[in-house]
Motif scaffolding. Structure first.
Motif, short mmCIF file in Angstrom:
data_model
loop_
_atom_site.label_atom_id
_atom_site.label_comp_id
_atom_site.label_asym_id
_atom_site.label_seq_id
_atom_site.Cartn_x
_atom_site.Cartn_y
_atom_site.Cartn_z
N ASP A 18 -62.71 14.02 41.17
CA ASP A 18 -61.45 14.54 41.70
C ASP A 18 -60.32 14.05 40.79
O ASP A 18 -59.99 12.87 40.77
CB ASP A 18 -61.27 14.01 43.12
N VAL A 19 -59.73 14.98 40.03
CA VAL A 19 -58.71 14.57 39.05
C VAL A 19 -57.41 14.13 39.73
O VAL A 19 -56.54 13.57 39.08
CB VAL A 19 -58.38 15.70 38.04
N ARG A 20 -57.31 14.35 41.04
CA ARG A 20 -56.09 13.92 41.74
C ARG A 20 -56.10 12.42 42.00
O ARG A 20 -55.09 11.86 42.41
CB ARG A 20 -55.98 14.68 43.08
N ASN A 21 -57.24 11.77 41.82
CA ASN A 21 -57.33 10.35 42.14
C ASN A 21 -57.32 9.50 40.87
O ASN A 21 -57.30 10.02 39.76
CB ASN A 21 -58.58 10.07 42.98
N TYR A 22 -57.30 8.20 41.04
CA TYR A 22 -57.26 7.25 39.93
C TYR A 22 -58.53 7.29 39.09
O TYR A 22 -59.59 7.68 39.56
CB TYR A 22 -57.13 5.83 40.49
N ARG A 75 -54.09 -6.45 39.30
CA ARG A 75 -53.65 -5.83 38.04
C ARG A 75 -52.36 -6.46 37.50
O ARG A 75 -52.11 -6.43 36.30
CB ARG A 75 -53.50 -4.33 38.21
N ILE A 131 -54.20 2.61 34.82
CA ILE A 131 -55.47 2.94 35.47
C ILE A 131 -56.10 4.19 34.86
O ILE A 131 -57.29 4.43 35.01
CB ILE A 131 -55.25 3.10 37.00
N GLY A 132 -55.31 4.95 34.11
CA GLY A 132 -55.87 6.14 33.49
C GLY A 132 -54.78 7.16 33.22
O GLY A 132 -53.66 7.04 33.73
N LEU A 188 -55.13 13.26 49.49
CA LEU A 188 -54.80 14.00 48.27
C LEU A 188 -54.54 15.47 48.58
O LEU A 188 -53.69 16.10 47.94
CB LEU A 188 -55.93 13.84 47.25
N LYS A 198 -57.65 3.25 46.90
CA LYS A 198 -57.52 4.65 46.49
C LYS A 198 -57.24 5.52 47.70
O LYS A 198 -57.84 5.32 48.76
CB LYS A 198 -58.82 5.12 45.85
N PHE A 227 -50.27 12.68 43.92
CA PHE A 227 -51.60 12.37 43.36
C PHE A 227 -51.56 11.00 42.69
O PHE A 227 -50.53 10.58 42.16
CB PHE A 227 -52.01 13.45 42.36
N ALA A 228 -52.73 10.36 42.66
CA ALA A 228 -52.76 8.94 42.32
C ALA A 228 -52.40 8.66 40.87
O ALA A 228 -51.72 7.69 40.59
CB ALA A 228 -54.12 8.37 42.66
N GLY A 229 -52.86 9.45 39.94
CA GLY A 229 -52.60 9.11 38.53
C GLY A 229 -51.76 10.13 37.81
O GLY A 229 -51.70 10.14 36.59
N SER A 230 -51.13 11.02 38.55
CA SER A 230 -50.41 12.09 37.86
C SER A 230 -49.08 12.37 38.53
O SER A 230 -48.63 13.51 38.61
CB SER A 230 -51.27 13.36 37.82
#
Lengths: 423, 423
Positions: A66-70, B141, A286-287, B44, B38, B259-262
């Motif tokens: 799932d690209v929406r997550n970390y 972190r 985280i990415g 999400l 997460k 979203f988590a990373g975006s």
């Protein structure tokens, strides 16, 4: 006829005519900008489908994540596959990041500076002096990074097929020389392309520093102005074969393919170098933005999809470059006071004017409402020792504005030359 | 009754029963994960409209700039206005960046390390030793960043209303103490909230280092589990009033909102600090992903739009937190071998088990297919001196999985305690 061959009276007459041209130019109260290599609105329109991608329901990458997550520091398979195919390099040797490859280049140096590379004896900050090879003319933002870290910048000239290898081979005998900038394809600002032979010499040469790195900024890897795409050299493979596997940091991005500041950047290098970078990137965050990577993968489809987009860019850019070159030839060709490159791709034309007049040309243009890149900006510390180089960026204005601007610029080149020659 | 009050026979009987429970647990071959904070898929999904935003035709910010092109290091007005309104801080003192506030935190330290802050006598890398205050338990972190730069980490305890001010006031008498981590709202992992009084003391206290900085990581500023939103303290204003204008680096992001990373990250600080950061960010790159900023601004609409989204998150998260707390109370409440926090927001529950058993609990859980965050991970260098703290992250699993996992975890807590007590 060459301005240099005129006698005193002829020069005075010429100068008077050009002064009149310049006065007329000033009277037009222009406001035109040739400073930066920004894409035009029409070019940005090509990417408009991205504005509604990936589209509701599309949030899984090829691996099912799932690209929406970390997560996933190295970037999603979808875009890494397209990009490694486009560049013709190993999939495993490509990491995909956020929008800016310049960010990664800064970080590569910043991490080596604070922590050292895996091949370093100590962090670069602990070296008495770090030196860096800078082919000139080159990209001002590269030089600003090495300036920021206090590195001594050693200039070497660009030749037709790449930076001067003799000068480089001499420089890298010094263990303080830790690296080198180079834009290998359609270089900023000359448009030169590094040949496979020069690339091989760079891969093979001996360097005193075990942690010598070449930042191979392939910003214009596919940015052709013609129907032909340049060869992308797999420098990472060349260096591996030469026994210097960690030498090249091969950078690229979609910045002038899709949107300028919101695309995807790529880092192609040895697995060892990728692990070294991601080691610290994994502390820094985280990415990358994976939704944006998926958005781009869906938009491109495949490597041929990228090339199709680049052909559209070329159809908008090529007429602008042609028009600039025509005006330069028409207005300056006979006078022997300027020469310029005729690039087959990229974003710039590099023009050398009469020695000692580049700053004056930029000043004259400014006073006539035409913004040119600051003279010297293609040199470390903005210091063009001959005060001769001017970078022209034809991409942003319309063809009509570009014509007006270039007619004005050539007047300024001639007036500065006439002044310099004492007329 | 308290496990500590049982006599030898009773303990043996208890231990035998718990061992049997544990064997049954192992026999279930679970594969459950409570490691990281997460968001779940359902959370999400709330943000799915973002997948087709900003939408074709939407590419201008409020100031009329084309967000598809380069520029604007400070971020676009549209999202900065929403965010400064949401936090109740000055618009001019908010910069908007790319997805990750952790990236900015790393860079703030990296830039101070290599170049010094505007208040520093020298780059931090040139200090004999940099020390950093770390309230514990805290965010792993954060500690990884200060560890990476070789800073000595001084732990201070978290109290109910913030980190222990007496310990902090003592520590900052040392000029080598350059800064401090703190998650002021619904802290990771305790869920504690820093009171306005403690915030004021932090703003006002004297520090030996003129360039002392508090990284005020407000990651959970609006991440309530109830109907009420916590007060967001304008620490930048407090510090300005106290004559220490550059003290706070107030961080936040949309990472657990959209979203988590975006998403979009935010830096709230004095104009002086913002200019200092952007000074080097301007060498590192050309600007943040403005398309993503516009996408978020259109999605949120306004500050109330953000709060409406957070209420949806709360409706998904609160039942999970409640269930965890119920199971902890039901299974552990009477035995006096564990205590835990009952947060009103954020992503974690902090549990202290019997001293010397946290690692064993995590090991037992792992061997029963339940992944817990590594023991000690909420402490610098992963060193929990009492081996007692475990961070529980209830957000990701379904309520059903969470129940199974927590029933298992409590069995592990009791078994480890029984072992420790020699039963």
């Amino acid at each position: 006829m060459s301005l240099l061959d005129l006698d005193t009276d002829q020069r005075a007459e010429f100068a008077a005519r050009i002064r009149k041209d310049y006065e007329e130019l000033q009277a037009r109260n222009l406001k035109l900008d040739l400073t930066r290599g920004k894409p035009s609105s029409e070019q940005l329109d090509i990417g408009n489908p991205l504005l509604s991608l990936p589209g509701e329901g599309n949030f899984r990458d090829k691996d099912g994540a799932d690209v929406r997550n970390y997560g996933n520091l190295k970037g999603i398979r979808d875009i890494r596959e397209i990009w490694s195919d486009l560049l013709g390099v190993e999939y495993e040797e490509v990491a995909a990041g956020d929008a800016s490859s310049l960010n990664i280049m800064f970080d590569l140096i910043a991490f080596a500076h604070s922590f050292g590379t895996q091949d370093s004896e100590r962090p670069w900050s602990e070296e008495e002096q770090v030196k860096w090879i800078c082919p000139v003319p080159g990209y001002d933002r590269h030089f600003a990074i090495t300036e920021k870290f206090g590195y001594e910048m050693l200039t070497v000239p660009w030749l037709e097929d790449g930076p001067d290898m003799d000068a480089i081979r001499e420089a890298v005998k010094d263990p303080q020389v830790k690296g080198m900038w180079v834009v290998p394809t359609f270089a900023n600002p000359s448009g030169h392309v590094v040949s496979r032979d020069v690339a091989r010499q760079l891969a093979e040469m001996e360097t005193a520093a075990p942690d010598f790195r070449i930042i191979w900024d392939n910003a214009y890897a596919v940015h052709t102005l013609t129907d032909e795409f340049p060869e992308v050299i797999d420098v990472v493979a060349l260096a591996r074969e030469a026994g210097n596997p960690n030498r090249f940091l091969h950078m690229s991005s979609t910045s002038k393919i899709t949107f300028a500041g919101s695309g995807v950047s790529f880092f192609n290098s040895s697995t060892d170098n990728i692990n070294w970078l991601l080691g610290t990137q994994g502390t820094r965050g985280i990415g990358p933005n994976k939704v944006n990577q998926l958005r781009h993968a869906l938009y491109f489809g495949d490597a041929e999809g990228v090339r199709a987009i680049m052909r559209k860019h070329a159809s908008l850019l090529a007429p602008k470059f042609s028009r600039v070159l025509e005006i330069l030839e028409k207005n300056l060709g006979e006078y022997d006071v300027a020469r310029w490159t005729e690039p087959k791709g990229g974003y710039f034309i590099s023009m050398d004017v009469l020695d000692g007049t580049a700053s004056r040309v930029v000043e004259l243009a400014k006073n006539a409402g035409i913004a040119l890149t600051e003279a010297g900006s293609s040199f470390p510390l903005h210091d063009d020792p001959n005060d001769r180089n001017i970078r022209l960026a034809p991409s942003m204005p319309s063809v009509e504005d570009l014509e007006v601007a270039m007619e004005g610029v050539t007047t300024c080149v001639l007036l500065a030359a006439a002044e310099k020659l004492g007329a």
